[in-house]
Design a protein around this motif. Structure first.
Motif, PDB file in Angstrom:
ATOM      1  N   ILE A 191      -1.809   8.346  -4.060  1.00 37.47           N
ATOM      2  CA  ILE A 191      -0.949   7.120  -3.715  1.00 37.47           C
ATOM      3  C   ILE A 191      -1.722   5.917  -4.216  1.00 37.47           C
ATOM      4  CG2 ILE A 191      -0.199   8.088  -1.430  1.00 37.47           C
ATOM      5  CD1 ILE A 191      -2.132   6.115   0.063  1.00 37.47           C
ATOM      6  N   VAL A 192      -2.861   5.935  -4.628  1.00 38.58           N
ATOM      7  CA  VAL A 192      -3.564   4.900  -5.284  1.00 38.58           C
ATOM      8  C   VAL A 192      -3.099   4.611  -6.631  1.00 38.58           C
ATOM      9  CG1 VAL A 192      -5.822   5.413  -3.906  1.00 38.58           C
ATOM     10  CG2 VAL A 192      -5.599   6.387  -6.270  1.00 38.58           C
ATOM     11  N   ASP A 193      -2.299   5.514  -7.028  1.00 41.33           N
ATOM     12  CA  ASP A 193      -1.751   5.252  -8.351  1.00 41.33           C
ATOM     13  C   ASP A 193      -0.517   4.253  -8.578  1.00 41.33           C
ATOM     14  OD1 ASP A 193      -3.505   7.020  -9.568  1.00 41.33           O
ATOM     15  OD2 ASP A 193      -2.167   8.623  -9.375  1.00 41.33           O
ATOM     16  N   TRP A 194      -0.038   3.977  -7.267  1.00 41.42           N
ATOM     17  CA  TRP A 194       1.268   3.155  -7.309  1.00 41.42           C
ATOM     18  C   TRP A 194       0.693   1.920  -6.349  1.00 41.42           C
ATOM     19  CZ3 TRP A 194       1.595   8.445  -6.829  1.00 41.42           C
ATOM     20  CH2 TRP A 194       2.396   8.811  -7.935  1.00 41.42           C
ATOM     21  N   PRO A 195       1.651   0.783  -6.142  1.00 43.83           N
ATOM     22  CA  PRO A 195       1.332  -0.186  -5.020  1.00 43.83           C
ATOM     23  C   PRO A 195       1.538   0.396  -3.797  1.00 43.83           C
ATOM     24  CG  PRO A 195       2.817  -0.839  -6.926  1.00 43.83           C
ATOM     25  CD  PRO A 195       2.502   0.425  -7.177  1.00 43.83           C
ATOM     26  N   VAL A 196       0.962   0.020  -2.935  1.00 45.30           N
ATOM     27  CA  VAL A 196       0.985   0.604  -1.638  1.00 45.30           C
ATOM     28  C   VAL A 196       1.207  -0.627  -0.509  1.00 45.30           C
ATOM     29  CG1 VAL A 196      -0.292   1.719   0.341  1.00 45.30           C
ATOM     30  CG2 VAL A 196      -0.537   2.484  -1.961  1.00 45.30           C
ATOM     31  N   ILE A 197       2.154  -0.394   0.320  1.00 44.28           N
ATOM     32  CA  ILE A 197       2.563  -1.707   1.095  1.00 44.28           C
ATOM     33  C   ILE A 197       1.741  -1.118   2.598  1.00 44.28           C
ATOM     34  CG2 ILE A 197       4.357  -2.736   2.492  1.00 44.28           C
ATOM     35  CD1 ILE A 197       6.229  -1.887   0.308  1.00 44.28           C
ATOM     36  N   TYR A 198       0.785  -1.787   2.780  1.00 45.47           N
ATOM     37  CA  TYR A 198      -0.253  -1.502   3.918  1.00 45.47           C
ATOM     38  C   TYR A 198      -0.248  -2.429   5.008  1.00 45.47           C
ATOM     39  CZ  TYR A 198      -4.886   0.735   4.716  1.00 45.47           C
ATOM     40  OH  TYR A 198      -5.695   1.754   5.172  1.00 45.47           O
ATOM     41  N   PRO A 199      -0.328  -1.910   6.404  1.00 43.37           N
ATOM     42  CA  PRO A 199      -0.316  -2.667   7.571  1.00 43.37           C
ATOM     43  C   PRO A 199      -1.598  -3.629   7.536  1.00 43.37           C
ATOM     44  CG  PRO A 199      -1.227  -0.530   8.060  1.00 43.37           C
ATOM     45  CD  PRO A 199      -0.503  -0.318   6.414  1.00 43.37           C
ATOM     46  N   PRO A 200      -1.330  -4.918   7.650  1.00 40.17           N
ATOM     47  CA  PRO A 200      -2.287  -6.015   7.639  1.00 40.17           C
ATOM     48  C   PRO A 200      -3.534  -5.811   8.725  1.00 40.17           C
ATOM     49  CG  PRO A 200      -0.657  -6.982   8.561  1.00 40.17           C
ATOM     50  CD  PRO A 200      -0.337  -5.635   8.054  1.00 40.17           C
ATOM     51  N   PHE A 232      11.078  -6.839   4.001  1.00 41.33           N
ATOM     52  CA  PHE A 232      10.615  -6.572   2.695  1.00 41.33           C
ATOM     53  C   PHE A 232      10.346  -5.215   2.133  1.00 41.33           C
ATOM     54  CE2 PHE A 232       6.615  -5.898   0.084  1.00 41.33           C
ATOM     55  CZ  PHE A 232       6.973  -6.796  -1.063  1.00 41.33           C
ATOM     56  N   GLY A 233       9.781  -4.264   3.091  1.00 44.98           N
ATOM     57  CA  GLY A 233       9.632  -3.054   2.864  1.00 44.98           C
ATOM     58  C   GLY A 233      10.462  -2.153   2.339  1.00 44.98           C
ATOM     59  N   VAL A 235      13.502  -2.918   0.864  1.00 44.67           N
ATOM     60  CA  VAL A 235      13.880  -3.332  -0.305  1.00 44.67           C
ATOM     61  C   VAL A 235      12.881  -2.932  -1.464  1.00 44.67           C
ATOM     62  CG1 VAL A 235      14.668  -5.137  -1.744  1.00 44.67           C
ATOM     63  CG2 VAL A 235      15.495  -5.285   0.793  1.00 44.67           C
ATOM     64  N   TYR A 236      11.808  -3.384  -0.990  1.00 51.41           N
ATOM     65  CA  TYR A 236      10.566  -3.376  -2.432  1.00 51.41           C
ATOM     66  C   TYR A 236      10.567  -1.638  -2.651  1.00 51.41           C
ATOM     67  CZ  TYR A 236       6.588  -4.234  -5.140  1.00 51.41           C
ATOM     68  OH  TYR A 236       5.702  -4.513  -6.156  1.00 51.41           O
ATOM     69  N   THR A 237      10.450  -1.011  -1.675  1.00 56.14           N
ATOM     70  CA  THR A 237      10.098   0.496  -1.855  1.00 56.14           C
ATOM     71  C   THR A 237      11.350   1.312  -2.344  1.00 56.14           C
ATOM     72  OG1 THR A 237       8.983   0.394   0.379  1.00 56.14           O
ATOM     73  CG2 THR A 237       9.512   2.747  -0.602  1.00 56.14           C
ATOM     74  N   ARG A 238      12.370   0.640  -2.266  1.00 55.80           N
ATOM     75  CA  ARG A 238      13.693   1.310  -2.827  1.00 55.80           C
ATOM     76  C   ARG A 238      13.815   1.056  -4.253  1.00 55.80           C
ATOM     77  NH1 ARG A 238      19.016   1.064   1.093  1.00 55.80           N
ATOM     78  NH2 ARG A 238      19.788   2.200  -0.999  1.00 55.80           N
ATOM     79  N   ARG A 239      13.353  -0.429  -4.644  1.00 52.71           N
ATOM     80  CA  ARG A 239      13.386  -0.653  -6.028  1.00 52.71           C
ATOM     81  C   ARG A 239      12.326  -0.512  -6.767  1.00 52.71           C
ATOM     82  NH1 ARG A 239      16.116  -6.802  -4.951  1.00 52.71           N
ATOM     83  NH2 ARG A 239      18.047  -6.048  -4.275  1.00 52.71           N
ATOM     84  N   THR A 240      11.114   0.079  -6.296  1.00 51.60           N
ATOM     85  CA  THR A 240       9.893   0.272  -7.153  1.00 51.60           C
ATOM     86  C   THR A 240       9.416   1.587  -6.696  1.00 51.60           C
ATOM     87  OG1 THR A 240       8.392  -0.645  -5.465  1.00 51.60           O
ATOM     88  CG2 THR A 240       9.440  -2.397  -6.952  1.00 51.60           C
ATOM     89  N   ASP A 241       8.223   1.911  -7.307  1.00 49.35           N
ATOM     90  CA  ASP A 241       7.382   3.199  -6.874  1.00 49.35           C
ATOM     91  C   ASP A 241       6.583   2.847  -5.848  1.00 49.35           C
ATOM     92  OD1 ASP A 241       8.846   4.621  -8.969  1.00 49.35           O
ATOM     93  OD2 ASP A 241       7.453   4.372 -10.554  1.00 49.35           O
ATOM     94  N   ALA A 242       6.473   1.815  -5.098  1.00 47.40           N
ATOM     95  CA  ALA A 242       5.516   1.744  -4.321  1.00 47.40           C
ATOM     96  C   ALA A 242       5.700   2.522  -3.073  1.00 47.40           C
ATOM     97  CB  ALA A 242       5.889   0.211  -3.475  1.00 47.40           C
TER      98      ALA A 242
END
Length: 306
Positions: A191-200, A232-233, A235-242
């Motif tokens: 997963i480190v190869d792509w952007p990761v949406i992570y809990p703050p 955000f999650g 939309v961004y996840t469906r449009r990118t490789d995040a």
């Protein structure tokens, strides 16, 4: 007997500073200048005869005396707000209102069924629902702006002075768009190869996710986006490789319809309790009692387990 020199403005300023951990942010919230709010805090400390807060590079920190005083200050403000609400309702003959806070995972998956059930049981009660991060909702609950909150059990410091009734358990998921390269060779270390949406920091699931990453041998994540925003999650996840790390309830609908996919990773270590939080000093009104019945009815209907 309460010292008559203590005014409402002292309590209000102290609670706001404690909540914001910043004199400047608290002053902005109360439409005051920073010198004015600093002077008010100093007056309160002089009246009480104790230092309630200290300043450091990270902002404002409560002393032991400050933590004790904050607990009772919040209760006082909450009681006053309830009294004002009661007077307003008597004067307006308004419909009874129940104010419920719901964490994003609950708002997306569990609350729709609860609202449907509650509306049938108590059609004359107006339901107000607020969603948001754990810390924000708990503060609103402590201040009396919410009657109950449904969400994950928070850290001990955040849950201080709160009652928690467990309802069911929920895990954290990693999800990606359909057709994501990770699905062809599933390995959580990748997963480190792509952007990761992570809990703050401060979110209820952050410690559980950190534990999962350590147990799975995941190294430093170079491209990390920290947020609990479901909008955000999605939309961004469906449009990118995040890769999105989020409570399963938040993406229940998206994974059911195939727009988002769970790689076959074992995230059982992140399973934690979801429950109903309330102020232990408050007496549940008729609306809240019916709401609790609606919650239990939905748990039984969906077969959720604690």
């Amino acid at each position: 007997m309460i010292d008559r020199r203590i005014k409402f403005r002292h309590i209000q300023c102290f609670v706001e500073i404690a909540r914001e951990r910043s004199l400047k942010l608290a002053a902005d919230k109360l439409n005051l200048t920073q010198p004015a709010i600093s002077k008010t805090l100093k007056e309160l400390e002089e009246i009480i005869g104790a230092t309630l807060m200290t300043r450091n590079r990270a902002g404002i920190a409560l002393t032991k005396q400050g933590k004790v005083f904050l607990h009772f200050a919040q209760i006082s403000l909450a009681s006053l707000q309830q009294g004002l609400d009661g007077v307003e309702k008597e004067g307006e003959h308004a419909r009874p209102t129940l104010k419920v806070g719901a964490l994003p995972s609950v708002a997306a998956s569990f609350m729709p069924s609860v609202v449907r059930e509650f509306s049938e049981m108590a059609p004359n009660v107006m339901l107000q629902i607020m969603d948001g991060p754990h810390g924000y909702l708990i503060e609103r609950l402590k201040l009396g702006e919410l009657d109950v909150v449904i969400g994950r059990l928070g850290q001990p410091a955040a849950m201080e002075g709160m009652s928690f009734t467990q309802l069911y358990s929920e895990r954290v998921d990693l999800v990606v768009r359909a057709g994501h390269p990770l699905l062809k060779a599933p390995d959580i270390k990748r997963i480190v190869d792509w952007p990761v949406i992570y809990p703050p920091e401060g979110s209820a699931i952050r410690p559980l996710v950190e534990r999962l990453m350590i147990a799975s041998g995941v190294g430093e994540i170079p491209n990390k986006i920290e947020t609990v925003s479901g909008a955000f999650g999605r939309v961004y996840t469906r449009r990118t490789d995040a890769v999105w790390v989020i409570s399963s309830g938040v993406v229940l609908n998206e994974t059911a319809d195939g727009h988002l996919v769970r790689p076959p990773f074992d995230t059982g270590i992140t399973k934690g309790p979801v429950g109903l939080m309330a102020r232990p000093d408050s007496q549940p009104g008729a609306g809240e009692q019916v709401f609790r019945l609606a919650v239990q009815a939905v748990i039984d209907e969906l077969g959720l387990k604690s």
